[in-house]
Design a protein around this motif. Structure first.
Motif, short mmCIF file in Angstrom:
data_model
loop_
_atom_site.label_atom_id
_atom_site.label_comp_id
_atom_site.label_asym_id
_atom_site.label_seq_id
_atom_site.Cartn_x
_atom_site.Cartn_y
_atom_site.Cartn_z
N THR A 307 0.73 -1.05 0.29
CA THR A 307 -0.01 0.18 -0.20
C THR A 307 0.71 1.07 -0.11
N GLU A 308 0.06 2.65 -0.48
CA GLU A 308 1.12 3.88 -0.10
C GLU A 308 -0.48 4.62 0.29
N PRO A 309 0.70 5.64 1.40
CA PRO A 309 -0.36 6.59 1.34
C PRO A 309 -1.24 7.66 0.50
N ASN A 310 -2.62 7.77 0.70
CA ASN A 310 -3.58 8.11 0.08
C ASN A 310 -3.58 9.52 0.70
N ILE A 311 -3.84 10.70 -0.14
CA ILE A 311 -3.62 12.18 -0.58
C ILE A 311 -4.48 12.20 0.69
N ASP A 312 -3.90 13.16 1.85
CA ASP A 312 -4.57 14.04 2.83
C ASP A 312 -5.28 15.35 2.72
N ILE A 313 -6.67 14.48 2.14
CA ILE A 313 -7.69 15.45 1.83
C ILE A 313 -7.65 16.82 2.41
N VAL A 314 -7.90 17.09 3.95
CA VAL A 314 -8.13 18.47 4.62
C VAL A 314 -7.10 18.84 4.77
N LYS A 315 -5.50 17.82 4.58
CA LYS A 315 -4.23 19.04 5.35
C LYS A 315 -4.61 19.81 3.51
N THR A 316 -4.49 19.13 3.31
CA THR A 316 -4.28 19.56 1.12
C THR A 316 -5.21 20.85 0.96
N LEU A 317 -5.93 20.73 1.13
CA LEU A 317 -6.78 21.78 1.11
C LEU A 317 -6.99 23.22 1.76
N SER A 318 -6.77 22.57 3.22
CA SER A 318 -6.48 23.81 4.21
C SER A 318 -5.29 24.39 3.99
N SER A 319 -4.71 24.40 2.94
CA SER A 319 -3.24 24.87 3.11
C SER A 319 -3.24 25.89 2.45
N ASP A 320 -4.61 26.04 0.91
CA ASP A 320 -5.02 27.27 0.26
C ASP A 320 -6.19 27.20 1.44
N LYS A 321 -6.19 27.39 2.51
CA LYS A 321 -7.54 28.21 3.09
C LYS A 321 -7.25 29.40 2.90
N VAL A 327 -14.08 22.36 9.29
CA VAL A 327 -14.62 21.33 10.38
C VAL A 327 -14.23 20.63 10.33
N GLY A 328 -13.65 19.51 11.58
CA GLY A 328 -12.75 18.32 10.85
C GLY A 328 -13.82 17.52 11.59
N PHE A 329 -13.45 15.64 11.60
CA PHE A 329 -14.14 14.87 12.18
C PHE A 329 -12.87 13.55 12.41
N ALA A 330 -13.09 13.70 13.96
CA ALA A 330 -12.12 12.54 14.26
C ALA A 330 -12.78 11.19 14.72
N ALA A 340 -7.62 14.39 18.82
CA ALA A 340 -8.39 15.09 18.30
C ALA A 340 -7.45 16.76 17.84
N VAL A 341 -7.24 17.51 18.96
CA VAL A 341 -6.78 18.34 19.03
C VAL A 341 -5.53 18.71 18.06
N LYS A 342 -4.48 17.20 18.24
CA LYS A 342 -3.23 17.43 17.24
C LYS A 342 -3.86 17.32 16.16
N LYS A 343 -4.99 16.65 15.58
CA LYS A 343 -5.80 16.45 14.31
C LYS A 343 -5.79 17.65 13.69
N MET A 344 -6.44 18.51 14.57
CA MET A 344 -6.87 19.73 14.34
C MET A 344 -6.54 20.95 13.71
N LYS A 345 -5.15 20.94 15.15
CA LYS A 345 -4.14 22.41 14.52
C LYS A 345 -3.33 21.61 13.01
N LEU A 354 -15.33 15.38 17.80
CA LEU A 354 -14.94 13.61 18.20
C LEU A 354 -15.89 13.12 18.22
N ASN A 355 -15.54 11.45 17.70
CA ASN A 355 -16.22 10.27 18.08
C ASN A 355 -15.26 9.47 18.54
N SER A 356 -15.95 8.84 19.15
CA SER A 356 -15.41 7.32 20.77
C SER A 356 -16.40 6.43 19.68
N LEU A 357 -15.35 5.24 19.85
CA LEU A 357 -15.55 4.38 19.22
C LEU A 357 -16.08 3.22 20.55
#
Length: 412
Positions: A307-321, A327-330, A340-345, A354-357
């Motif tokens: 396998t190889e990593p998929n594109i990080d959609i949110v990070k890629t788009l937010s770089s051109d914010k 609003v993201g989901f974790a 969740a905080v690390k992901k947001m930043k 944030l959802n928890s299983l």
């Protein structure tokens, strides 16, 4: 559209209709039917002359409310409170509005309950004039209409056509469908997300291994679809990028783009993100994809997939914010809040949901969800288990609150 269909801008609205003595009153039952069918509560005031043109029984049957035509009931045992009627209504529509009624409105005369309600009304007031051509064009009538407009009374244009007198010209009351659309547009413009463009991703992505297998996850797309419905109900124009899902929805302000892979989702988002005001990334994007797709079905008993990593959609788009609110989901299984905080930043988000299983009846596949909302100032709000439709409302309320704070701080 059924009465309980909340996608209508009329759902839950209180519409007061005043009917005056014009032949055009025969059109009002159809207008009442449309309002009620689309979820509005309708009450009707008839002038005494209007009772000669349209049946109070018909209007009370269609509106499911008693029709009012005087200050007191026929048996003189009950008083109709015109002040309460004015306070009850979200809008007051006077249709048809005769030259006589318009003149009294302009001069402040008050000789019936319709006019008394008009004078005590604090909600927006609309008038749809109806009269013969020469009456409509008379300078006195034109002056009355101009005066009412200056007092912020909405005056609809009249239609041109055959009139009751046999003449042809201006003076016909606006047709029912046009009146209905005008009122719908008024309510739409009053919604908090009117003319806002919203991008929402929902559902899983599937990454093909061979012709019959894929890498995917259990996301149903329910949460993202509920967000799309609620945002559209608040007046937004929604682009929903939806992965493989059994969810179905239809709304005049939602455009659905069906995709399968993460790359397809990114491409669909890329063109929409530039112009959007708010972006909700509620999809469960596969983190990995096979390095290559097998052309034939794999028939071995064991499979090793590179396998190889998929594109990080949110990070890629937010770089051109620029000014987009993101609003993201974790979905986490351990160290939920810190992850969740690390992901947001890391991904330049404004809010993260944030959802928890660990929570029962929450997350993938369920109609309920239990969320924690975290913002960039690390304010944390925890919510109990709710239906996903209710969760969507909570999330949108939180976004509107933060958007208003940003607007206020920018104005300082």
């Amino acid at each position: 559209m059924k009465k309980n269909d909340s996608q209508s801008v009329f759902f839950g609205k209180k519409i007061l209709i005043g009917v005056t003595g014009s032949i055009a009153a025969y059109k009002i039952p159809e207008l009442v039917r449309l309002f009620v069918k689309n979820g509005a509560e309708v009450k009707i005031i008839l002038s005494n002359d209007a009772c000669s043109f349209v049946s109070p029984l018909v209007l009370s049957t269609l509106s499911k409310n008693k029709v009012i035509s005087d200050f007191v009931t026929e048996d003189k045992m009950e008083w109709h409170n015109h002040v309460e009627l004015g306070l009850w209504a979200d809008v007051f529509l006077i249709a048809p509005a005769t030259a006589n009624t318009l003149s009294k409105m302009a001069t402040g005369l008050c000789d019936n309950i319709l006019l008394a309600t008009f004078l005590s009304c604090t909600c927006p007031i609309f008038c749809s004039p109806a009269m013969d051509r020469d009456m409509y064009l008379n300078r006195a009538n034109s002056k009355n209409l101009s005066l009412l407009k200056k007092r912020n009374i909405y005056i609809f244009n009249v239609d041109e056509g055959e009139l009751a007198s046999g003449l042809h010209g201006l003076g016909r009351m606006k047709d029912v469908n046009s009146l209905f659309l005008e009122m719908a547009n008024f309510f739409l413009q009053s919604l908090p997300l009117f003319e806002k463009k919203i991008l929402i991703t929902a559902g899983p992505t599937y990454e093909q291994i061979d012709p019959v297998r894929f890498i995917g996850n259990f996301s149903s797309g329910k949460m993202g679809c509920e967000l799309a419905k609620q945002a559209a109900n608040l007046g937004a124009s929604v682009d929903l990028i939806l992965g493989p899902s059994s969810e179905s929805l239809s709304h005049p302000r939602i455009t659905i783009f069906n995709i399968q892979t993460a790359q397809q989702m990114f491409k669909a988002c890329e063109s929409k993100f530039i112009d959007c005001d708010i972006a909700f990334f509620a999809s469960a994007v596969s983190d990995f994809k096979p390095s290559s797709i097998k052309k034939e079905k794999i028939n071995t008993k064991s499979i090793i997939i590179e396998t190889e990593p998929n594109i990080d959609i949110v990070k890629t788009l937010s770089s051109d914010k620029i000014s987009q609110f993101i609003v993201g989901f974790a979905l986490e299984t351990q160290n939920e809040e810190s992850n969740a905080v690390k992901k947001m930043k890391n991904k330049n988000m404004d809010l993260i949901i944030l959802n928890s299983l660990r929570d029962n009846q929450s997350g993938f596949g369920f109609d309920t969800n239990k969320i924690t909302i975290i913002d960039n100032d690390l304010n944390i709000k925890k919510y109990p288990l709710m239906k996903k439709s209710e969760v969507a409302k909570v999330i949108l309320d939180e976004v509107l609150f933060h958007k208003s704070e940003i607007h206020q701080s920018n104005a300082l």
